[in-house]
Design an enzyme around this catalytic site. Structure first.
Site, short mmCIF file in Angstrom:
data_model
loop_
_atom_site.label_atom_id
_atom_site.label_comp_id
_atom_site.label_asym_id
_atom_site.label_seq_id
_atom_site.Cartn_x
_atom_site.Cartn_y
_atom_site.Cartn_z
N LYS A 34 0.83 -1.19 0.00
CA LYS A 34 0.00 0.00 0.00
C LYS A 34 0.88 1.25 0.00
O LYS A 34 2.05 1.12 0.37
CB LYS A 34 -0.91 0.02 1.24
CG LYS A 34 -0.13 -0.10 2.57
CD LYS A 34 -0.87 0.45 3.71
CE LYS A 34 -0.68 1.92 3.91
NZ LYS A 34 0.58 2.33 4.53
N HIS A 81 -1.06 -4.81 6.22
CA HIS A 81 -0.52 -5.65 7.30
C HIS A 81 -1.41 -5.68 8.54
O HIS A 81 -1.29 -6.56 9.37
CB HIS A 81 0.93 -5.25 7.63
CG HIS A 81 1.06 -4.03 8.48
ND1 HIS A 81 0.97 -2.76 7.97
CD2 HIS A 81 1.25 -3.87 9.81
CE1 HIS A 81 1.13 -1.88 8.95
NE2 HIS A 81 1.30 -2.53 10.08
N LYS A 137 -2.52 -8.89 11.75
CA LYS A 137 -2.34 -8.78 13.20
C LYS A 137 -3.25 -9.79 13.88
O LYS A 137 -4.44 -9.89 13.55
CB LYS A 137 -2.68 -7.36 13.69
CG LYS A 137 -1.66 -6.31 13.26
CD LYS A 137 -2.02 -4.94 13.84
CE LYS A 137 -1.20 -3.81 13.24
NZ LYS A 137 0.17 -3.71 13.74
N GLU A 166 -0.19 6.96 17.06
CA GLU A 166 1.24 6.63 17.11
C GLU A 166 1.97 7.74 17.84
O GLU A 166 1.59 8.91 17.72
CB GLU A 166 1.81 6.49 15.70
CG GLU A 166 1.16 5.39 14.89
CD GLU A 166 1.81 5.26 13.53
OE1 GLU A 166 2.69 4.41 13.39
OE2 GLU A 166 1.45 6.03 12.62
N ASP A 224 -2.06 7.23 3.83
CA ASP A 224 -1.16 6.31 4.53
C ASP A 224 -1.93 5.39 5.49
O ASP A 224 -1.56 4.22 5.64
CB ASP A 224 -0.12 7.14 5.32
CG ASP A 224 0.98 6.27 5.92
OD1 ASP A 224 1.36 5.27 5.28
OD2 ASP A 224 1.45 6.58 7.04
N HIS A 268 -5.76 0.96 6.60
CA HIS A 268 -5.82 0.33 7.93
C HIS A 268 -7.13 0.64 8.67
O HIS A 268 -7.77 -0.25 9.22
CB HIS A 268 -4.66 0.79 8.80
CG HIS A 268 -3.30 0.52 8.20
ND1 HIS A 268 -3.04 -0.56 7.40
CD2 HIS A 268 -2.13 1.19 8.29
CE1 HIS A 268 -1.77 -0.55 7.02
NE2 HIS A 268 -1.20 0.52 7.55
N LYS A 327 0.11 10.88 13.96
CA LYS A 327 1.48 10.66 14.42
C LYS A 327 1.76 11.65 15.55
O LYS A 327 1.09 12.66 15.69
CB LYS A 327 2.47 10.90 13.28
CG LYS A 327 2.22 9.99 12.08
CD LYS A 327 3.48 9.29 11.64
CE LYS A 327 3.25 8.38 10.46
NZ LYS A 327 3.00 6.99 10.81
C1 BG6 Z 1 2.17 1.74 7.88
C2 BG6 Z 1 2.26 3.24 7.68
O1 BG6 Z 1 1.34 1.17 6.91
O2 BG6 Z 1 1.65 1.46 9.17
C3 BG6 Z 1 3.10 3.87 8.77
O3 BG6 Z 1 2.84 3.50 6.41
C4 BG6 Z 1 2.62 3.47 10.14
O4 BG6 Z 1 3.09 5.28 8.64
C5 BG6 Z 1 2.45 1.95 10.24
O5 BG6 Z 1 3.56 3.91 11.10
C6 BG6 Z 1 1.77 1.54 11.53
O6 BG6 Z 1 1.81 0.14 11.64
P1 BG6 Z 1 1.87 -0.57 13.05
O7 BG6 Z 1 1.79 -2.02 12.73
O8 BG6 Z 1 3.15 -0.15 13.69
O9 BG6 Z 1 0.69 -0.07 13.82
#
Ligand code: BG6
Length: 511
Positions: free
Chosen positions: A167, A197, A201, A235, A254, A259, A356
């Site tokens: 992505k 991803h 999880k 985050e 992003d 997600h 973020k």
């Molecule tokens: C990614 C984004 O897909 O997911 C990042 O590009 C982000 O910006 C990350 O930090 C977060 O993934 P996780 O698994 O750490 O929550």
């Protein structure tokens, strides 16, 4: 995680290694390959889930050879996994590398790749199965696909060929459709694995198990009992060294388009007939289909982090990060109010937020139930919290049910208390397997259940495109600023206050 335990001993159930195959990673010198892909494959080796006849071929522009690639990846594995020398001795030599240009004509670098694959397959006694993982900037997805076809690598009569695409898949609905069309000229849909991803999880998959393997919650999983849903992906990290990517992408492309909408899909989904690709993906597509068009000005808040403190240290504003333009209006925070137009969810707002440099790293889906219709106890009702069910996706993974209990004493005092399940206490796992491990394993096994289908992605863009265009217009003006380490912009709090609701707290007590 312990170094040399078998999968079973770590609280993981068994599993079967896939057929022998080669994984080709385009963009092997990039951040994703070193941070996620190679460590995930190393974990699979630890769990005994890689086939004996297996190899990785890295392809990218870095000036490395096989040994150089192995040395680089060894350092990455050390940084991102529990390193194990014995395990590395079996894993490391199966990594190979070819320096090449993604745009090279098929008869040049891709022909060299083809010859390299023959050598690697011969050396490791691997048949024709190959998985191509595109861990490159999105602008290369189309060209690599076409070159794979040109070099006759996209199909084989003697084994499977599959492609994993990272992505963001496109930058808007139009480009996503074009990319899907480009890919469809080369690969059949059952060869294409569009990865998100979050779906790998453990905790996200457990949302489905929770709802569909336990009968107690399904009867109340609707607008009659649920007041609203809050989806938070917060985050505490900034953009690190990814300024170029992030300036072109922003938080909506992003995080929100993929997600967060996946989390909404998993929460709002109707029970699929079977746990397999078609059933599950039909249902998640229906969820997105039913999401109403957002009114960007009324229901969305964009934000960008200013300077502040995280974990006691001062951190710079987004606009002062290396590689970010002084007056950048790229949002690093988004809050959105969504509604879903179907019988189950009509009138139940879904509040999504992600950003973020917020107060903590916290990913959760919180289901807020309606108040009791009639409370017979002689207490101040307004002070009583409603029941909440929280899927803690990370960290301290688990599920928490919050309800009212009588506080011991002569009178009738009530307090919110928690009933909780945690992976650490129940399964003895303080760290869960990386999401990429399960998704790479699924792709090698030909299971598309946890990968996004073309129609889901196109529709997700359709939902967020108006938000991106509004925020990218100059007329959109500056995003709301929030200090790093805070709960986000004040405008986001106002978004919920307007509905008489409040966000759950992001700041977490020190663990
Ligand atoms: C990614 C984004 O897909 O997911 C990042 O590009 C982000 O910006 C990350 O930090 C977060 O993934 P996780 O698994 O750490 O929550």
């Amino acid at each position: 995680m312990s170094h040399s335990l078998t999968a079973d001993a770590q609280g993981l159930h068994g599993g079967t290694p896939p057929e022998p195959c080669v994984v080709v990673i385009f963009g092997a010198s990039g951040d994703l390959a070193g941070r996620e892909l190679i460590p995930a494959l190393f974990e699979l080796e630890r769990y005994g889930l890689l086939p004996e006849q297996f190899a990785v071929v890295g392809f990218s522009n870095a000036d490395w050879d096989d040994d150089g690639f192995r040395d680089e990846m060894r350092e990455k594995v050390k940084r991102h996994c529990a390193f194990d020398e014995a395990l590395w001795r079996s894993f490391g030599p199966r990594l190979y590398y070819l320096q090449g240009d993604f745009r090279s004509p098929p008869d040049q670098d891709y022909a060299r790749l083809s010859r390299k694959l023959v050598d690697v397959r011969t050396e490791n006694r691997i048949g024709h199965n190959a998985l191509f993982h595109l861990a490159t900037p999105p602008s290369f997805f189309g060209v690599i696909t076409a070159r794979l076809a040109g070099a006759e690598l996209a199909r084989s009569d003697d084994g499977w060929r599959r492609i994993v695409i990272e992505k963001p898949f496109g930058v808007d609905e139009r480009s996503s459709r074009e990319l899907n069309a480009e890919i469809a000229r080369v690969f059949d849909e059952d060869q294409v694995y569009r990865i998100d991803h979050f779906l790998g999880k453990e905790t996200v998959q457990n949302m489905l198990v929770f709802r569909f393997a336990n009968p107690s919650f399904e009867p109340i999983w609707n607008r009659n009992y649920i007041d609203h849903v809050q989806v938070t992906v917060a985050e505490d990290i900034g953009i690190g060294t990814r300024a170029r990517f992030y300036e072109a992408t922003g938080v909506v492309r992003d995080m929100l388009q993929n997600h967060l909408l996946q989390l909404v899909s998993m929460t709002a989904i109707e029970p699929p007939g079977r746990f397999e690709g078609t059933s599950l993906r039909n249902e998640t597509a229906k969820v997105l289909e039913a999401i109403c068009a957002v009114d960007v000005d009324a229901d969305c808040v964009s934000g960008q982090y200013g300077a502040g403190r995280i974990g006691g240290s001062r951190v710079p504003a987004y606009r002062s990060e290396d590689g970010v333009a002084d007056g950048s209006i790229t949002p690093t925070y988004a809050a959105v109010r969504l509604t879903i137009d179907n019988w189950r969810w009509a009138g139940v707002p879904f509040y999504l937020r992600t950003g973020k440099r917020l107060a903590s790293r916290l990913t959760e889906v919180a289901i807020q139930f309606k108040p009791t219709p009639h409370l017979m106890f002689p207490v101040d009702h307004s002070s009583l919290a409603s029941n909440t069910l929280v899927f803690r996706l990370q960290p301290r993974e688990g599920i928490v049910q919050r309800f009212l209990a009588k506080q011991p004493g002569p009178g009738l005092e009530m307090r919110s208390v928690d009933m909780s399940f945690g992976y650490a206490t129940t399964f003895g796992m303080t760290e869960l397997p990386p999401a990429y491990a399960w998704l790479l394993l699924d792709a090698m096994q030909g299971d598309q259940t946890l990968f996004a289908r073309a129609d889901w992605i196109d529709r997700a863009w359709q939902i967020v495109d108006p938000i991106v265009s509004r925020w990218e217009e100059d007329a959109g003006g500056d995003p709301s600023f929030y200090p790093a380490g805070s709960e986000g912009p004040e405008a986001a709090a106002a978004l919920l206050a307007r509905d008489g609701r409040t966000w759950r707290t992001i700041a977490q007590a020190e663990e």
